[in-house]
Write a protein that holds these residues in place. Sequence first.
Motif, PDB file in Angstrom:
ATOM      1  N   PHE A 157      31.069 -57.875  24.632  1.00  0.00           N
ATOM      2  CA  PHE A 157      32.451 -57.615  24.569  1.00  0.00           C
ATOM      3  C   PHE A 157      32.745 -56.461  25.567  1.00  0.00           C
ATOM      4  N   ASP A 158      31.819 -55.255  25.600  1.00  0.00           N
ATOM      5  CA  ASP A 158      32.052 -54.597  26.462  1.00  0.00           C
ATOM      6  C   ASP A 158      31.887 -54.698  27.870  1.00  0.00           C
ATOM      7  N   VAL A 159      30.967 -55.549  28.358  1.00  0.00           N
ATOM      8  CA  VAL A 159      30.841 -56.219  29.628  1.00  0.00           C
ATOM      9  C   VAL A 159      31.867 -56.791  29.963  1.00  0.00           C
ATOM     10  N   VAL A 160      32.463 -57.896  29.171  1.00  0.00           N
ATOM     11  CA  VAL A 160      33.826 -58.518  29.543  1.00  0.00           C
ATOM     12  C   VAL A 160      35.032 -57.635  29.560  1.00  0.00           C
ATOM     13  N   LEU A 161      35.175 -56.835  28.787  1.00  0.00           N
ATOM     14  CA  LEU A 161      36.327 -55.970  28.854  1.00  0.00           C
ATOM     15  C   LEU A 161      36.327 -55.141  30.210  1.00  0.00           C
ATOM     16  N   ALA A 162      35.227 -54.651  30.348  1.00  0.00           N
ATOM     17  CA  ALA A 162      34.760 -53.990  31.712  1.00  0.00           C
ATOM     18  C   ALA A 162      35.372 -54.840  33.048  1.00  0.00           C
ATOM     19  N   LEU A 163      34.644 -55.897  32.889  1.00  0.00           N
ATOM     20  CA  LEU A 163      35.056 -56.835  34.142  1.00  0.00           C
ATOM     21  C   LEU A 163      36.458 -57.153  34.076  1.00  0.00           C
ATOM     22  N   MET A 164      37.164 -57.107  33.264  1.00  0.00           N
ATOM     23  CA  MET A 164      38.610 -57.474  33.352  1.00  0.00           C
ATOM     24  C   MET A 164      39.096 -56.396  33.651  1.00  0.00           C
ATOM     25  N   TYR A 165      38.708 -55.108  33.294  1.00  0.00           N
ATOM     26  CA  TYR A 165      39.519 -53.820  33.687  1.00  0.00           C
ATOM     27  C   TYR A 165      39.199 -53.814  35.483  1.00  0.00           C
ATOM     28  N   LEU A 166      38.326 -53.839  35.727  1.00  0.00           N
ATOM     29  CA  LEU A 166      37.535 -53.754  37.288  1.00  0.00           C
ATOM     30  C   LEU A 166      38.449 -54.736  37.913  1.00  0.00           C
ATOM     31  N   SER A 167      38.587 -56.267  37.561  1.00  0.00           N
ATOM     32  CA  SER A 167      39.267 -57.081  38.278  1.00  0.00           C
ATOM     33  C   SER A 167      40.849 -56.636  38.337  1.00  0.00           C
ATOM     34  N   SER A 168      41.372 -55.947  37.312  1.00  0.00           N
ATOM     35  CA  SER A 168      42.485 -55.499  37.434  1.00  0.00           C
ATOM     36  C   SER A 168      43.150 -54.640  38.675  1.00  0.00           C
ATOM     37  N   VAL A 169      41.817 -54.222  38.946  1.00  0.00           N
ATOM     38  CA  VAL A 169      42.041 -52.982  40.300  1.00  0.00           C
ATOM     39  C   VAL A 169      41.230 -53.590  41.538  1.00  0.00           C
ATOM     40  N   GLU A 170      41.151 -55.030  41.395  1.00  0.00           N
ATOM     41  CA  GLU A 170      40.604 -55.790  42.584  1.00  0.00           C
ATOM     42  C   GLU A 170      39.084 -55.439  43.126  1.00  0.00           C
ATOM     43  N   HIS A 171      38.452 -55.060  41.991  1.00  0.00           N
ATOM     44  CA  HIS A 171      36.931 -54.849  42.386  1.00  0.00           C
ATOM     45  C   HIS A 171      36.235 -56.151  42.723  1.00  0.00           C
ATOM     46  N   PRO A 172      35.803 -56.351  43.909  1.00  0.00           N
ATOM     47  CA  PRO A 172      35.282 -57.720  44.335  1.00  0.00           C
ATOM     48  C   PRO A 172      34.318 -58.217  43.627  1.00  0.00           C
ATOM     49  N   GLY A 173      33.012 -57.443  43.170  1.00  0.00           N
ATOM     50  CA  GLY A 173      31.999 -57.960  42.326  1.00  0.00           C
ATOM     51  C   GLY A 173      32.540 -58.228  41.000  1.00  0.00           C
ATOM     52  N   ALA A 174      33.595 -57.725  40.430  1.00  0.00           N
ATOM     53  CA  ALA A 174      34.055 -58.105  39.237  1.00  0.00           C
ATOM     54  C   ALA A 174      34.610 -59.344  39.214  1.00  0.00           C
ATOM     55  N   LEU A 175      35.622 -59.663  40.240  1.00  0.00           N
ATOM     56  CA  LEU A 175      36.432 -60.830  40.491  1.00  0.00           C
ATOM     57  C   LEU A 175      35.339 -62.181  40.747  1.00  0.00           C
ATOM     58  N   ARG A 176      34.117 -61.798  41.620  1.00  0.00           N
ATOM     59  CA  ARG A 176      33.385 -62.910  41.685  1.00  0.00           C
ATOM     60  C   ARG A 176      32.607 -63.098  40.521  1.00  0.00           C
ATOM     61  N   LEU A 177      32.232 -62.310  39.559  1.00  0.00           N
ATOM     62  CA  LEU A 177      31.691 -62.588  38.385  1.00  0.00           C
ATOM     63  C   LEU A 177      32.384 -63.233  37.393  1.00  0.00           C
ATOM     64  N   ARG A 178      33.476 -62.803  37.295  1.00  0.00           N
ATOM     65  CA  ARG A 178      34.468 -63.601  36.401  1.00  0.00           C
ATOM     66  C   ARG A 178      34.780 -64.880  36.772  1.00  0.00           C
ATOM     67  N   ALA A 179      35.020 -65.046  38.059  1.00  0.00           N
ATOM     68  CA  ALA A 179      35.302 -66.487  38.435  1.00  0.00           C
ATOM     69  C   ALA A 179      34.061 -67.688  38.325  1.00  0.00           C
ATOM     70  N   SER A 180      32.863 -67.145  38.397  1.00  0.00           N
ATOM     71  CA  SER A 180      31.804 -68.019  38.344  1.00  0.00           C
ATOM     72  C   SER A 180      30.717 -67.554  37.010  1.00  0.00           C
ATOM     73  N   TRP A 181      31.449 -66.981  36.036  1.00  0.00           N
ATOM     74  CA  TRP A 181      30.486 -66.529  35.066  1.00  0.00           C
ATOM     75  C   TRP A 181      29.644 -67.667  34.202  1.00  0.00           C
ATOM     76  N   PRO A 182      28.453 -67.612  34.176  1.00  0.00           N
ATOM     77  CA  PRO A 182      27.599 -68.609  33.935  1.00  0.00           C
ATOM     78  C   PRO A 182      27.399 -68.964  32.188  1.00  0.00           C
ATOM     79  N   GLY A 183      27.609 -70.223  31.883  1.00  0.00           N
ATOM     80  CA  GLY A 183      27.113 -70.629  30.703  1.00  0.00           C
ATOM     81  C   GLY A 183      26.149 -70.107  29.886  1.00  0.00           C
TER      82      GLY A 183
END
Length: 335
Positions: A305-331
């Motif tokens: 949950f810490d990882v997911v929350l962090a990626l959400m926060y980082l994507s809110s400030v347009e972090h390119p790595g976070a945006l890529r991981l969110r969009a392609s997060w593996p099952g």
Amino acid sequence: MIQRHTSRSVRLGRRRIVTLVGDPAQFPVLLRAMDTSTPKRRAVRSVLRTAGALRLLALVGRRPDDAEWAQIEESLAQAELVEDAPALAVFWPAGDRAHRRYLLAVGGRGGASVFVKVSTAAEVDERLLANEHQVLAALQVDPLRDWRTPVSYGLRRSGTQVSLAVQALPAQRGTVTWELIEATLPLRRTSDLPPRSARPVELDWWLRARRHPSSAEFEKTLRVLDDQQVPVGLVNGDIRPSNAITGPDGGWLFDWEFADFSGPLNADVVGASLNRIGADALTEPVAEVVERMRSAARRHGCDEFDVVLALMYLSSVEHPGALRLRASWPGSSEH
């Protein structure tokens, strides 16, 4: 009035790097105060300091042309705190920061050294610079326990330009390691109050992050988190060695444009692990990057949950790595 005929513009190929403006006797002071937080910046300063010591700056640089001088004068008019400075350095960022100019002045108003961010696109940068001003002002009242932060001298808007003037960093400085940064995370303030809790759906950064796409697997976790109470606190949002230095009076942490006082408590812990992966986060297979980031986060006591929350926060400030991981997060079967 700062004189054009003594100023020198230094270029790398066709790209402007820095323009030294004003009294040449003050140029060595400016060069000592230049940023050294990355290898490239250290190399530029080393070359310029050598040229200055050999009295070769006039050969290394050239007098600013009319177009460049007009931009410098425009920046000086916007950054009023440096108007009395005998000399300053104007840095010309490239890429997505090409609409900015960074000014470092020695002996400005009151004799203080000042660093100014000037943006010619207020519609892009005003919210970011205003946020940094507010965070720095709050940190003067309740400072960080492990880091010093610059004093903000204020925000100024004029037409399509906006600027933020802050205290210049000490000229005597050293580099900061990832290990030193990670040892101070999550950031703590001197008040050391216990973390607050909030529902993500009530937070502005969560709503901004929700506008970006997520994979089906990532979305499952978001639906669980939407209405949960999660710990929040101060987050820098761009934690990396290039935004920190060591000085005679301890470590300094700067560049607070992406900060928030209600960010996920461990966002900087996870963000540091992602930033440490660096460019690989944009090129390596997503599943491999995710596993590397998860492993680093677990070593620092963070869960999924810490990882997911962090990626959400980082994507809110347009972090390119976070945006890529969110969009392609593996099952779960892919990692």
